[in-house]
Design an enzyme around this catalytic site. Structure first.
Site, PDB file in Angstrom:
ATOM      1  CG  ASP A 131      -2.345  -0.243   0.902  1.00  0.00           C
ATOM      2  OD1 ASP A 131      -2.580  -0.649  -0.231  1.00  0.00           O
ATOM      3  OD2 ASP A 131      -3.213  -0.054   1.779  1.00  0.00           O
ATOM      4  CB  CYS A 185     -17.878 -10.604 -13.549  1.00  0.00           C
ATOM      5  SG  CYS A 185     -16.975  -9.972 -12.125  1.00  0.00           S
ATOM      6  CB  CYS A 188     -22.814 -11.585 -11.952  1.00  0.00           C
ATOM      7  SG  CYS A 188     -23.076 -11.068 -10.251  1.00  0.00           S
ATOM      8  CB  CYS A 191     -20.969  -5.737  -6.907  1.00  0.00           C
ATOM      9  SG  CYS A 191     -20.414  -5.793  -8.615  1.00  0.00           S
ATOM     10  CB  CYS A 245     -18.913   0.374   2.381  1.00  0.00           C
ATOM     11  SG  CYS A 245     -20.265  -0.368   1.439  1.00  0.00           S
ATOM     12  CB  CYS A 248     -19.617  -3.914  -3.944  1.00  0.00           C
ATOM     13  SG  CYS A 248     -18.112  -3.155  -3.369  1.00  0.00           S
ATOM     14  CB  CYS A 252     -19.185 -10.902  -4.709  1.00  0.00           C
ATOM     15  SG  CYS A 252     -18.328 -11.721  -6.067  1.00  0.00           S
TER      16      CYS A 252
HETATM   17  S1  SF4 Z   1     -21.027  -9.403  -7.630  1.00  0.00           S
HETATM   18 FE1  SF4 Z   1     -19.030 -10.371  -7.948  1.00  0.00          FE
HETATM   19  S2  SF4 Z   1     -19.334 -11.747  -9.714  1.00  0.00           S
HETATM   20 FE2  SF4 Z   1     -21.057 -10.323  -9.673  1.00  0.00          FE
HETATM   21  S3  SF4 Z   1     -20.406  -8.659 -11.052  1.00  0.00           S
HETATM   22 FE3  SF4 Z   1     -19.865  -8.038  -8.978  1.00  0.00          FE
HETATM   23  S4  SF4 Z   1     -17.750  -8.699  -8.728  1.00  0.00           S
HETATM   24 FE4  SF4 Z   1     -18.555  -9.795 -10.509  1.00  0.00          FE
HETATM   25  S1  SF4 Z   2     -17.713  -0.106  -1.053  1.00  0.00           S
HETATM   26 FE1  SF4 Z   2     -18.811  -0.934  -2.849  1.00  0.00          FE
HETATM   27  S2  SF4 Z   2     -20.980  -1.087  -2.240  1.00  0.00           S
HETATM   28 FE2  SF4 Z   2     -19.950   0.229  -0.749  1.00  0.00          FE
HETATM   29  S3  SF4 Z   2     -20.345   2.304  -1.530  1.00  0.00           S
HETATM   30 FE3  SF4 Z   2     -18.321   1.676  -2.309  1.00  0.00          FE
HETATM   31  S4  SF4 Z   2     -18.737   0.764  -4.313  1.00  0.00           S
HETATM   32 FE4  SF4 Z   2     -20.701   0.886  -3.237  1.00  0.00          FE
END
Ligand code: SF4
Ligand code: SF4
Length: 348
Positions: A131, A185, A188, A191, A245, A248, A252
């Site tokens: 990082d 992905c 899908c 997220c 957060c 997302c 998944c």
């Molecule tokens: S939820 Fe996971 S598998 Fe589905 S589009 Fe997002 S990153 Fe890809």
């Molecule tokens: S961490 Fe992912 S779900 Fe949460 S606000 Fe950011 S992009 Fe959206």
């Protein structure tokens, strides 16, 4: 040196994922520059300053570098995902921040890896990046075969999911490169659909990633990086998030049966703490409680600002008293967000 040997050494040093790729400039640096130019980095100057150029070529960090060894260390625990958390009194702290600060843990593991490589290959030049050094780590990790980059922009490993800290070791050793895995992905969009602030946006690029995160809309950015007030337009979407957060990643499908860490340093010390208790901590207590945690990055006033917003979003009468106290805070930002939260109680 073969990828299998690197993986075995890395496993002995506590890394579940490892691979290598040549230490050369990559086309993803161009996509990164476009992301910056579009203003998606928010106020994170460490992403946009002179270090942005260093990211384009690992040899700017270590001139003799021939390979980038990429490693992944799991931090997931068996605790429920934020999307399944039951409890309106509780704050959500991002999964990665429940335990000890990962920078030190990864650095220690990579130092052990340097020793092992040295025993096998003799003296070599090296540089550890966790990082702190400007390197496009997810892009190199994908090229090193660790996973693909999902639409949520996380690195996803088909067998283990996406709950990984990534680290890199630049070395002057030649290592046979791996091949990047296919993008799984597919069609899908979970997220994208689940993000409360619609922060995952189409890039419109003909080549390169189809999706990017606009940090200026992301809850992780607001609750960790942003130093000033959180825009009122998004406060209502922040829910009970007080640091980061995970939504997302929680939704998944590749994380449905995600692997779990055995690293004692990542034991969950800060899983879903009580909002009211957080509202009462002093600056000294904040420093002490989060001394070893990444949460200290939010700083005391930023963290309490987030707690006030989370309480307002619960619209619960029991938070009136702590919020009224916070509204008297000498920290202007805390007082202002507490006053906003009190207005949410009125509008319940
Ligand atoms: S939820 Fe996971 S598998 Fe589905 S589009 Fe997002 S990153 Fe890809
Ligand atoms: S961490 Fe992912 S779900 Fe949460 S606000 Fe950011 S992009 Fe959206």
């Amino acid at each position: 040196m073969t990828p299998a040997l690197i993986q075995e050494f890395a496993r002995q040093c506590g890394f579940e994922l490892a691979g290598a790729t040549p230490a050369l400039p990559i086309e993803e640096a161009g996509y990164y520059r476009q992301w910056i130019a579009a203003g998606y980095a928010g106020e994170m100057r460490y992403l946009t300053d002179h270090r942005a150029d260093v990211r384009a070529d690992p040899r700017k960090l270590l001139p003799s570098a021939k390979s980038v060894i990429c490693v992944g260390k799991l931090y997931n625990g068996p605790e429920p995902y934020s999307t399944r958390l039951d409890g309106k009194d509780l704050a959500w702290i991002s999964r990665y921040a429940w335990g000890e600060d990962y920078h030190d843990v990864l650095r220690r593991g990579l130092e052990r890896l340097v020793e092992k490589l040295g025993e096998h290959a003799g003296p070599f030049d090296w540089k550890i990046c966790v990082d702190t050094a400007p390197l496009l780590e997810r892009a190199y990790a994908r090229r090193a075969g660790l996973g693909w980059i999902g639409k949520n922009t996380c690195l996803i490993n088909q067998e283990m999911g996406s709950w990984f800290f990534l680290g890199e070791l630049l070395v002057s050793l030649e290592i046979s490169p791996a091949s990047p895995p296919p993008d799984r992905c597919g069609t899908c969009t979970r997220c994208i659909d689940a993000c409360p602030t619609a922060a995952i946006i189409p890039t419109g690029l003909e080549e390169g990633p189809a999706w990017a995160i606009d940090s200026g809309l992301c809850i992780a950015y607001f609750t960790i990086e942003l130093r000033g007030p959180i825009p009122e337009t998004v406060r209502g979407q922040i829910g009970n998030h007080v640091f980061g957060c995970d939504i997302c990643q929680d939704v998944c499908p590749w994380n449905t049966r995600a692997a779990v860490t055995s690293e004692p340093a990542f034991a969950p010390e800060h899983f879903a703490p009580d909002l009211e208790k957080l509202a009462q901590i002093s600056a000294d207590e904040f420093r002490e409680i989060f001394r070893l945690s990444p949460i200290k990055r939010a700083r005391y006033s930023g963290f309490l600002r987030n707690v006030a917003v989370a309480m307002g979003n619960q619209r619960a009468e029991r938070f009136r008293e702590p919020l009224e106290k916070m509204a008297q805070s000498s920290e202007t930002i805390v007082a202002e967000h507490a006053r906003w939260a009190l207005t949410q109680l009125e509008s319940k």
